[in-house]
Design an enzyme around this catalytic site. Structure first.
Site, PDB file in Angstrom:
ATOM      1  CB  CYS A 132      -0.941  -0.010   1.198  1.00  0.00           C
ATOM      2  SG  CYS A 132      -1.982   1.454   1.265  1.00  0.00           S
ATOM      3  CB  CYS A 135      -0.839   2.592   3.964  1.00  0.00           C
ATOM      4  SG  CYS A 135      -2.254   1.852   3.173  1.00  0.00           S
ATOM      5  CG  ASP A 136       2.969   1.442   4.558  1.00  0.00           C
ATOM      6  OD1 ASP A 136       2.548   1.919   5.617  1.00  0.00           O
ATOM      7  OD2 ASP A 136       2.712   0.279   4.183  1.00  0.00           O
TER       8      ASP A 136
END
Ligand code: NAP
Length: 307
Positions: A132, A135-136
């Protein structure tokens, strides 16, 4: 007894909820562990009709939820562990220690990102191995990272990661991207993205603290092995459909995708319908999942009026 339980809260699930709620069926949604589905881990959605300037994935999902709740859908944050069909044709679902009873069920559980299955993989997830970018990605500023895959997801992630990383390597096992032309061009024109063609990752290499430091590459054409230093690996090689919990209630293909009746969302079990990425390995778009959610809702409604 519920009229309809919708399992999963992605595009298919919320659309099924909007339609069944507007048909006065008071649907109950059991969302699973990733409410909002795959669009919550994506950035801008540019191809959902009605949003000419694009819309962020999480916002689109929040709007779908609001729309479903406005018409009376109930949303419960629970993961379904098991489901069985009773002699009277109804369904008993167990979710987080609670039992739910329903006349019809719509399975809209989507698909989970696939990983390579390399040794040490599980330990590295969250320590420089992820699927992701949204997300990261921001954790990896001014360092080199890589994306594995050649589809739309890989290209989208690579493009997004150029906002943070010093360099983005796009590692693909062939020398041609599977992604749509517009995405592929965007990636190949980006000076911060360097494609690594005809190559596969054979090993993840961690540092003393257990954080990703490099990948071992194997070039499928030259047969040469090499090492590439990256602080994070973003895996974008497709998905595994979340159909296992349904057991024998559904027939699946060799990859686990639910087989529906031709041209329908009905499964082999009467009263159980499937919609979205858990059954669709061909289109796999937000809008096609939403369309299937609508179809499943209409089929569930007709099934209920016939029983
Ligand atoms: P995908 O299209 O199935 O692409 C998967 C990629 O991973 C392929 O390039 C494949 O290589 C590679 N791959 C698969 N297994 C591998 C392995 N074991 N080792 C190395 N590489 C491997 O999956 P996706 O990119 O997640 O896209 C899924 C669907 O969602 C598609 O229909 C896509 O168009 C859609 N999507 C759309 C958007 C958008 O429109 N904004 C964004 C994301 C996704 P090969 O090419 O060699 O098979």
């Amino acid at each position: 007894m519920e009229n309809v339980i919708i399992i999963g809260a992605g595009c298919a699930g919320y659309t099924a909820a909007i339609y069944t709620a507007r048909a006065n069926l008071r649907p109950l949604m059991l969302t699973g562990t990733q409410p909002g589905g795959q669009l919550t881990t994506t950035t801008e959605v540019e191809n959902f009709p009605g949003f000419p300037d694009g819309i962020m994935g999480p916002e689109l999902m929040t709007r779908m939820q609001q729309q479903a709740e406005k018409f009376g859908a109930r949303v419960a944050w629970a993961k379904v562990d098991s489901i069985e069909r009773r002699d009277d044709g109804s369904f008993l679902l167990k979710a987080g220690g609670e039992a739910h009873h329903a006349k019809t069920v719509i399975a809209a559980t989507g698909a989970t990102p696939r990983h390579l299955g390399l040794p040490g993989e599980e330990k590295l997830i969250g320590h420089g191995l992820t699927s992701c970018a949204t997300c990261d990605g921001a954790f990896y500023r001014d360092v080199p990272v890589c994306v594995i895959g050649g589809g739309d997801s890989a290209c989208e992630e690579a493009d997004f990661l150029t906002r943070f990383a010093s360099k983005v390597y796009l590692i693909h096992r062939r020398d041609e991207l599977r992604a749509s032309k517009i995405m592929a061009e965007r990636v190949l024109d980006n000076p911060k993205i360097e494609p690594v063609w005809n190559s596969v990752v054979t090993e993840y290499l961690a540092d003393d603290k257990g954080e990703m430091r490099a990948v071992k590459l194997h070039n499928l054409q030259t047969k040469e092995d090499s090492e590439l230093e990256v602080a994070c690996v973003f895996v974008a090689i497709g998905h595994i459909p979340n159909s296992g919990f349904l057991g024998n209630l559904v027939e699946t293909d060799e990859n686990g995708y639910i087989i529906q009746k031709p041209g329908r969302t009905a499964t082999r079990t009467p009263g159980l319908f499937a919609a979205g990425d858990v059954a669709d390995h061909y289109y796999r778009q937000a809008i096609t999942a939403a369309g299937q959610g609508c179809a499943a809702a209409l089929e569930a409604e007709r099934y209920l009026s016939g029983h």
